[in-house]
Design an enzyme around this catalytic site. Structure first.
Site, PDB file in Angstrom:
ATOM      1  N   SER A 126      12.985  80.161  53.027  1.00 53.47           N
ATOM      2  CA  SER A 126      14.371  79.891  53.424  1.00 53.47           C
ATOM      3  C   SER A 126      15.046  78.901  52.481  1.00 53.47           C
ATOM      4  O   SER A 126      14.423  77.980  51.953  1.00 53.47           O
ATOM      5  CB  SER A 126      14.413  79.326  54.845  1.00 53.47           C
ATOM      6  OG  SER A 126      13.840  80.240  55.739  1.00 53.47           O
ATOM      7  N   THR A 159       8.636  74.270  57.504  1.00 55.99           N
ATOM      8  CA  THR A 159       7.648  73.766  58.465  1.00 55.99           C
ATOM      9  C   THR A 159       6.417  73.282  57.704  1.00 55.99           C
ATOM     10  O   THR A 159       5.918  73.992  56.823  1.00 55.99           O
ATOM     11  CB  THR A 159       7.254  74.884  59.456  1.00 55.99           C
ATOM     12  OG1 THR A 159       8.440  75.381  60.062  1.00 55.99           O
ATOM     13  CG2 THR A 159       6.300  74.358  60.523  1.00 55.99           C
ATOM     14  N   GLN A 280      10.925  82.477  99.489  1.00 56.82           N
ATOM     15  CA  GLN A 280      10.957  83.721  98.722  1.00 56.82           C
ATOM     16  C   GLN A 280      11.742  83.569  97.405  1.00 56.82           C
ATOM     17  O   GLN A 280      11.391  84.187  96.381  1.00 56.82           O
ATOM     18  CB  GLN A 280      11.576  84.831  99.578  1.00 56.82           C
ATOM     19  CG  GLN A 280      11.135  86.204  99.148  1.00 56.82           C
ATOM     20  CD  GLN A 280      11.650  87.279 100.084  1.00 56.82           C
ATOM     21  OE1 GLN A 280      12.843  87.382 100.349  1.00 56.82           O
ATOM     22  NE2 GLN A 280      10.751  88.083 100.602  1.00 56.82           N
ATOM     23  N   GLN A 337      14.621  75.247  86.756  1.00 50.52           N
ATOM     24  CA  GLN A 337      15.298  75.526  88.024  1.00 50.52           C
ATOM     25  C   GLN A 337      14.378  75.228  89.212  1.00 50.52           C
ATOM     26  O   GLN A 337      14.806  74.666  90.218  1.00 50.52           O
ATOM     27  CB  GLN A 337      15.751  77.001  88.044  1.00 50.52           C
ATOM     28  CG  GLN A 337      16.811  77.310  89.070  1.00 50.52           C
ATOM     29  CD  GLN A 337      18.130  76.592  88.776  1.00 50.52           C
ATOM     30  OE1 GLN A 337      18.380  76.159  87.650  1.00 50.52           O
ATOM     31  NE2 GLN A 337      18.956  76.442  89.795  1.00 50.52           N
ATOM     32  N   GLU A 364      10.807  82.567  61.546  1.00 47.31           N
ATOM     33  CA  GLU A 364      10.080  83.793  61.160  1.00 47.31           C
ATOM     34  C   GLU A 364      10.869  85.057  61.533  1.00 47.31           C
ATOM     35  O   GLU A 364      10.302  86.084  61.902  1.00 47.31           O
ATOM     36  CB  GLU A 364       8.656  83.778  61.692  1.00 47.31           C
ATOM     37  CG  GLU A 364       7.921  82.564  61.141  1.00 47.31           C
ATOM     38  CD  GLU A 364       6.440  82.646  61.110  1.00 47.31           C
ATOM     39  OE1 GLU A 364       5.902  83.752  61.021  1.00 47.31           O
ATOM     40  OE2 GLU A 364       5.812  81.565  61.143  1.00 47.31           O
ATOM     41  N   GLY A 365      12.194  84.920  61.435  1.00 50.20           N
ATOM     42  CA  GLY A 365      13.099  86.018  61.734  1.00 50.20           C
ATOM     43  C   GLY A 365      13.695  85.857  63.117  1.00 50.20           C
ATOM     44  O   GLY A 365      12.969  85.827  64.108  1.00 50.20           O
TER      45      GLY A 365
HETATM   46  N1  CAA Z   1       6.297  94.753  54.139  1.00 45.30           N
HETATM   47  C1  CAA Z   1       6.330  95.093  52.831  1.00 45.30           C
HETATM   48  N2  CAA Z   1       7.480  95.399  52.187  1.00 45.30           N
HETATM   49  C2  CAA Z   1       8.616  95.356  52.909  1.00 45.30           C
HETATM   50  C3  CAA Z   1       8.631  95.014  54.254  1.00 45.30           C
HETATM   51  C4  CAA Z   1       7.402  94.707  54.872  1.00 45.30           C
HETATM   52  N3  CAA Z   1       7.349  94.361  56.161  1.00 45.30           N
HETATM   53  N4  CAA Z   1       9.908  95.028  54.706  1.00 45.30           N
HETATM   54  C5  CAA Z   1      10.664  95.383  53.675  1.00 45.30           C
HETATM   55  N5  CAA Z   1       9.880  95.591  52.572  1.00 45.30           N
HETATM   56  C6  CAA Z   1      10.302  96.032  51.249  1.00 45.30           C
HETATM   57  C7  CAA Z   1      10.985  97.375  51.337  1.00 45.30           C
HETATM   58  O1  CAA Z   1      10.056  98.414  51.249  1.00 45.30           O
HETATM   59  C8  CAA Z   1      11.887  97.331  50.125  1.00 45.30           C
HETATM   60  O2  CAA Z   1      11.130  97.557  48.960  1.00 45.30           O
HETATM   61  P1  CAA Z   1      11.555  98.655  47.841  1.00 45.30           P
HETATM   62  O3  CAA Z   1      13.021  98.422  47.558  1.00 45.30           O
HETATM   63  O4  CAA Z   1      10.667  98.353  46.704  1.00 45.30           O
HETATM   64  O5  CAA Z   1      11.310  99.962  48.466  1.00 45.30           O
HETATM   65  C9  CAA Z   1      12.289  95.872  50.052  1.00 45.30           C
HETATM   66  O6  CAA Z   1      11.292  95.130  50.763  1.00 45.30           O
HETATM   67  C10 CAA Z   1      13.649  95.574  50.622  1.00 45.30           C
HETATM   68  O7  CAA Z   1      13.677  96.048  51.961  1.00 45.30           O
HETATM   69  P2  CAA Z   1      15.012  95.956  52.812  1.00 45.30           P
HETATM   70  O8  CAA Z   1      16.097  96.673  52.072  1.00 45.30           O
HETATM   71  O9  CAA Z   1      14.697  96.381  54.196  1.00 45.30           O
HETATM   72  O10 CAA Z   1      15.318  94.380  52.744  1.00 45.30           O
HETATM   73  P3  CAA Z   1      16.575  93.553  53.196  1.00 45.30           P
HETATM   74  O11 CAA Z   1      17.028  92.705  52.088  1.00 45.30           O
HETATM   75  O12 CAA Z   1      17.583  94.447  53.880  1.00 45.30           O
HETATM   76  O13 CAA Z   1      15.933  92.525  54.276  1.00 45.30           O
HETATM   77  C11 CAA Z   1      15.177  91.842  56.404  1.00 45.30           C
HETATM   78  C12 CAA Z   1      15.261  92.958  55.351  1.00 45.30           C
HETATM   79  C13 CAA Z   1      14.298  92.424  57.508  1.00 45.30           C
HETATM   80  C14 CAA Z   1      16.537  91.466  56.978  1.00 45.30           C
HETATM   81  C15 CAA Z   1      14.501  90.601  55.771  1.00 45.30           C
HETATM   82  O14 CAA Z   1      15.357  89.950  54.888  1.00 45.30           O
HETATM   83  C16 CAA Z   1      13.987  89.608  56.799  1.00 45.30           C
HETATM   84  O15 CAA Z   1      12.929  89.793  57.357  1.00 45.30           O
HETATM   85  N6  CAA Z   1      14.773  88.521  57.036  1.00 45.30           N
HETATM   86  C17 CAA Z   1      14.311  87.439  57.869  1.00 45.30           C
HETATM   87  C18 CAA Z   1      13.610  86.404  57.042  1.00 45.30           C
HETATM   88  C19 CAA Z   1      12.677  85.563  57.838  1.00 45.30           C
HETATM   89  O16 CAA Z   1      11.966  86.040  58.725  1.00 45.30           O
HETATM   90  N7  CAA Z   1      12.613  84.297  57.482  1.00 45.30           N
HETATM   91  C20 CAA Z   1      11.690  83.405  58.077  1.00 45.30           C
HETATM   92  C21 CAA Z   1      11.442  82.248  57.175  1.00 45.30           C
HETATM   93  S1  CAA Z   1       9.825  81.581  57.275  1.00 45.30           S
HETATM   94  C22 CAA Z   1       9.763  80.654  58.666  1.00 45.30           C
HETATM   95  O17 CAA Z   1      10.607  80.703  59.510  1.00 45.30           O
HETATM   96  C23 CAA Z   1       8.542  79.833  58.770  1.00 45.30           C
HETATM   97  C24 CAA Z   1       8.595  78.761  59.804  1.00 45.30           C
HETATM   98  O18 CAA Z   1       9.461  77.918  59.835  1.00 45.30           O
HETATM   99  C25 CAA Z   1       7.524  78.683  60.772  1.00 45.30           C
END
Ligand code: CAA
Length: 382
Positions: A126, A159, A280, A337, A364-365
């Site tokens: 991020s 994190t 209940q 509550q 994580e999304g």
């Molecule tokens: N595994 C492997 N490859 C993947 C995949 C997966 N699960 N998902 C997508 N891809 C690949 C696709 O195949 C594609 O590859 P090619 O172009 O080579 O075919 C490429 O990635 C792009 O795919 P998309 O077009 O679907 O990608 P996008 O840009 O539209 O993004 C999204 C998709 C799901 C929105 C993604 O950006 C996402 O998951 N966003 C959320 C990010 C996130 O979870 N952040 C968390 C940060 S870490 C955190 O939070 C840790 C903490 O604090 C505890």
């Protein structure tokens, strides 16, 4: 189909429950109140083999499976969600990608100390302008003529950032290539040019330290590239598929905490001449909470089991996280509550569960991103 954990899985669950009940739970309120990183509990988790549960023993891990990981995560998060996420990040977001994408040398050098808990890891994807849109990376990695990489940028909400020794770092090395221009690195946090910002002041999981990480002309050799140059987005996305199972388990733990605390309270708190658990209105709440906690747990275990079977699990991981995080928030709200006025004060634990639950719908999304991932799989017939 078997719903009974194996002997090994039951042993991990029992060890985790004992540790959580006797060592973690008594400290949870203080960790939250003081915003304290529980270093002594992290050390104990290392001793118990909880920091690299699914990593093979040859690389310092416990050599167990992801179902065991989920069972342990639930127990620890039931006691303290902050301690749970510290464990989850090291297992899912740091050890897992180094195990799957690292070279043998990287596994020896980094995975072994990380999985055994001698080092602690963080995952830096991020950025101020790249949260849900993870491909919009602005941290730049430029390869020099001598083969060294020079990295500049800022990472957000990392994190474990303030306490980590090693970081799985994502950078853009070819902006024109979009997500195919993203490269992952293994970054030792003591590398010159790495600066960690002050810990974020958060609503919940206050014992989990997160911060910005500033990268100012950080120099890394080619040996620090994790996976392929330009393959970083796949490293990130596939890692998050697994990470979402860990956060689902954390959410199940928080939801269970809310349910168990509410049940115990309802059995001793009396109104209108009887324990409120005999009204209940309260019984319906408890019944719904218990049903939803079970459903969330089953979704989470299914995703972990699929990962163990080496079957596709991305959709199921997102479903587990989406549902379990919703259940955690609902359960914590209902627990408040049931506690009534006592639910709103810090003397009782349910306001902490309420604050801790919220993050499971964000990191994580977000829940919106989980829906996009699930719908994407549906559209592909998956
Ligand atoms: N595994 C492997 N490859 C993947 C995949 C997966 N699960 N998902 C997508 N891809 C690949 C696709 O195949 C594609 O590859 P090619 O172009 O080579 O075919 C490429 O990635 C792009 O795919 P998309 O077009 O679907 O990608 P996008 O840009 O539209 O993004 C999204 C998709 C799901 C929105 C993604 O950006 C996402 O998951 N966003 C959320 C990010 C996130 O979870 N952040 C968390 C940060 S870490 C955190 O939070 C840790 C903490 O604090 C505890």
């Amino acid at each position: 189909m078997k719903f009974t954990p194996t002997e090994d899985q039951q042993a991990v669950q029992a060890t985790a429950r004992d540790f959580a009940t006797h060592e973690v739970l008594p400290k949870a309120a203080e960790i939250d109140r003081e915003h304290r990183h529980p270093a002594e509990l992290v050390k104990r988790m290392a001793e118990l083999g909880f920091l690299g549960i699914a990593v093979p023993e040859q690389y310092g891990g416990s050599g167990l499976d992801h179902v065991s990981y989920v069972l342990a995560m639930e127990e620890i998060s039931r006691a303290c969600a902050s301690t749970g996420v510290i464990m989850s990040v090291n297992n899912s977001l740091v050890c897992d990608p180094i195990y799957r994408f690292g070279t043998e040398q990287q596994k020896q050098e980094w995975l072994t100390p990380l999985a055994s808990g001698k080092l602690l890891g963080c995952f830096a994807l991020s950025e101020p302008e790249a949260g849900s849109d993870a491909a919009a990376q602005k941290t730049v990695a430029e390869k020099q003529a001598d083969g060294t990489w020079v990295i500049n940028g800022t990472k957000n909400w990392i994190t474990n950032g303030p306490v980590a020794d090693v970081c799985v770092l994502f950078t853009m090395n070819d902006k024109a290539a979009g997500h195919r221009g993203i490269t992952a690195f293994i970054l030792p946090m003591k590398t010159p040019g790495v600066r960690v910002g002050p810990p974020d002041d958060k609503l919940g999981i206050r014992g989990s330290k997160s911060s910005q990480i500033f990268l100012d002309d950080v120099r890394l050799s080619q040996g620090h590239v994790l996976g392929e140059v330009g393959g970083g987005f796949k490293v990130a996305m596939s890692t998050l598929d697994g990470g979402r199972i860990g956060i689902a388990a954390q959410a199940v733990g928080i939801a269970r905490a809310a349910l168990e605390d509410a049940l115990a309270y309802a059995q001793q708190r009396r109104t209108f001449g009887k324990p409120i658990a005999q009204h209940q209105a309260i019984q319906f709440k408890l019944a719904d909470m218990a049903t939803e906690v079970d459903a969330a747990r089953l979704l989470t275990l299914r995703a972990a089991w699929l990962k163990d079977q080496k079957l596709p699990y991305g959709k199921e991981a997102s479903m587990a996280k989406l549902y379990a995080s919703d259940v955690a928030n609902k359960a914590a709200r209902e627990a408040i509550q049931i506690f009534g006025g006592n639910g709103y004060v810090t003397e009782f634990p349910v306001e902490r569960h309420f604050r801790d639950a919220k993050i499971t719908e964000i990191y994580e999304g977000t829940s919106e991103i989980q829906r996009l991932v699930i719908a994407g799989h549906l559209a592909k017939g998956g």
